[in-house]
Motif scaffolding. Sequence first.
Motif, mmCIF file in Angstrom:
data_model
loop_
_atom_site.group_PDB
_atom_site.id
_atom_site.type_symbol
_atom_site.label_atom_id
_atom_site.label_comp_id
_atom_site.label_asym_id
_atom_site.label_seq_id
_atom_site.Cartn_x
_atom_site.Cartn_y
_atom_site.Cartn_z
ATOM 1 N N ASP A 166 -7.678 5.959 0.277
ATOM 2 C CA ASP A 166 -6.662 6.977 0.526
ATOM 3 C C ASP A 166 -5.834 6.554 1.739
ATOM 4 N N ILE A 167 -4.556 6.806 1.713
ATOM 5 C CA ILE A 167 -3.702 6.534 2.867
ATOM 6 C C ILE A 167 -2.810 7.746 3.113
ATOM 7 N N GLY A 168 -2.391 7.923 4.357
ATOM 8 C CA GLY A 168 -1.534 9.053 4.678
ATOM 9 C C GLY A 168 -0.755 8.826 5.952
ATOM 10 N N ALA A 169 0.300 9.602 6.121
ATOM 11 C CA ALA A 169 1.128 9.502 7.324
ATOM 12 C C ALA A 169 1.765 10.846 7.600
ATOM 13 N N TRP A 170 2.083 11.084 8.877
ATOM 14 C CA TRP A 170 2.819 12.279 9.262
ATOM 15 C C TRP A 170 3.906 11.886 10.263
ATOM 16 N N TYR A 171 4.957 12.706 10.312
ATOM 17 C CA TYR A 171 6.101 12.372 11.160
ATOM 18 C C TYR A 171 6.750 13.662 11.635
ATOM 19 N N LYS A 172 7.077 13.711 12.949
ATOM 20 C CA LYS A 172 7.782 14.843 13.544
ATOM 21 C C LYS A 172 9.192 14.409 13.931
#
Length: 732
Positions: free
Chosen positions: A674-680
């Motif tokens: 599984d891979i994931g990313a978040w960005y503000k």
Amino acid sequence: MKLKPAACAVVMAFAAPALYAETVRPETAELETVTVTADRNAQKLDRAAPNVAVVSRQTLNQAAAANLDDVFLYEPGVWVPSDNTRRGNAGVNIRGIDGNRILMMVDGVRLPEAYAGGGNGAISGRDLVEPDTLKQADIVKGPYSALYGSDALGGVVNLATYSPRDFVDAEKPAFFGLKYGYHSRGNSHGVTATAAGHTENAEGLLMLTRRQGHETKNKGSVDTRDSSRTKNNPQDNSGYNILAKGNIGNENHRLEAVFEQFYRKNETELLNTLGSSSVVRGTTTVTTTQSLAEAYDSARRQRFGLGYRYNGEGRLKEAEVMLYRQQLKAQDDAVNVSETAINGRPVGSGVRYSDYGFDQTANGISSRAVAEFDTGRLKHTVVAGTEFKHVDTERSRDSTTVNSDGSTSKSYAGSLYPNKTFPDSKRRTFSVYAQDSIAFANGVVLTPALRYEYEKLKPQIDQAYLNANPESLPQNFSDSALTPSLRLSWPMGDAFTGFATYSQGFRTPPFDSATMSFSNTQYGYQIVPNNNLKSERSNSFELGLKYKGENSRVQVTAFYNRYRDFINRQLIGTENGLLVYQYGNLDKVKTYGVEAAASHRLNDAWHLNGSIAWMRGEDGEGKPLDTAYPLNGVLGVDYVQEKWGAGTKLRWAAKQKRVSDESFFKTPGYGVWDIGAWYKPVKNVELGLNLYNLGNKKYWQHVDVAGMADTGVMDLYSMSGRNVAATVQVKF
């Protein structure tokens, strides 16, 4: 209960996962995480025993948690049995023990029990809490009856929901947020709206969630309308959740109130049940051909709570009293069109309308106090409390068959309707407990605990139960127990701490096991009551070690649990051509295993973590315990900056080689990335994207097929292939 128009307008305007709390850097998450469940008293996770785990909000975000299975996605040794063909998630399996032997709570209040109906699945499961409202999930692995009573024979799960102070305080008196989420595995959407406010003497929180979606995709490819089908059945599902909390008072005295309502409904075309099936009894063959099967399932849980909380600076640090009422109303209705033939000769056809329900209402009062004092060089932290609860449980069953000639019948498969598989029951439980954590000057902490519990179950015989033609009428049941535990922790230098624990467990027969009476001539079996069931008992031993360095954390624990008078369904013979089953006590069941976890901070941005779980289980005959899981684990890497972050996790499990019957399906080993990313992009907006099963692997969770015969259509129970979850969050 219907939503009021104003609330309905807000809820229906949206449609997924809840608000993130402020993003926590992985390297500080463990130090900042606090668990209340382990000792019924707040303590930092790094000081708790190794059998205590916390699923943080950060981990819930990485899993894009939308149901109970997602909540424990990255916790080895903790599984959620699921039936994605219709029923959904059943409950939690901890160290091979599942069902109602695991105590599940929301904010310290027991969730309604699951009902399996004498089968392997859960007709009414325990996936009854909205993940968006969760601040964290606390887990205690292994028996814990000394503090939590007879429901905690295999472990404890406490789902802790948000409070107003998680969003607002004197410096930030108001908060509002929205979050939209999408899951491709079931083409599902959801939205949570959150509002919170703070004044000098009062706080409030309101969270509204709306969800809608379809069946969870699997790796099956056979799209037929019979028992050879391996694609999941078509399903439409929707639901909503309301969480409202408020409190008023000052730093020492506060009155608190909570209201929670969870609702979910599923409409399913049971295509895999269509076609013909036959039962042979002697020289007679009964064949049923089903051309239509539709299921209409729903569950509504309501919780009301009113409490008083005291916080002080003297010997008495905390005290609380809470009144609560929790009500579950579940429906599992169906419409079936079928034809019946005996030895090839048609004898009838019609449409059957099933109206089944499962209701459970719990009213209770609980109290708890925490005191700290010294006796010489010893420091004591005493936690003590009482609880009284009254639980009413009902299982209504009605059926009407409209025959092809227009006539109607209240009889089906040898049963007269309305009927009940077990009588309505009233259960009263009183308990009192105390625990003393004694800290010595050299850092050693000895923690004895003791609980007394008395429980009485009283069945309510009525005509509906008598319509089931029970062989004998159930009797009142009562039992009591003293359940002790003893835990020792000792420092081994500056970095290591050792742990040793002994505990006893206790569980009275549940509402249905002793009193179930059910016959199904169509499928050739019946279940008969057992008035001689005994309460289950357990003895648990645990050894553990924790290491805490400047940049690293390591923990390992070994456990051995022995259960006596384990209640299980058993085949006891045949009668009138029917297989006869009855719940009975197994002599002994044992489980043992090892769990380990580690994390390391390379620098301010990079963080590594991993965990592994191995166990074995044996039933009273020395055969493998089918619910015991194979070797499994999780490996993870996270990279975090101020405005963005990314991570990847490998979920893996070895092949299941141990089954009690060689005809049972053995799950292959797997590894899933599984891979994931978040960005503000700006202060008030956060975007999230998670990709699961990157390699599109076909795999099975062992717990979903434990004890299931290999029928050749096992792809029906496979997990989702490559799928994505996306979130957009705005907060002010």
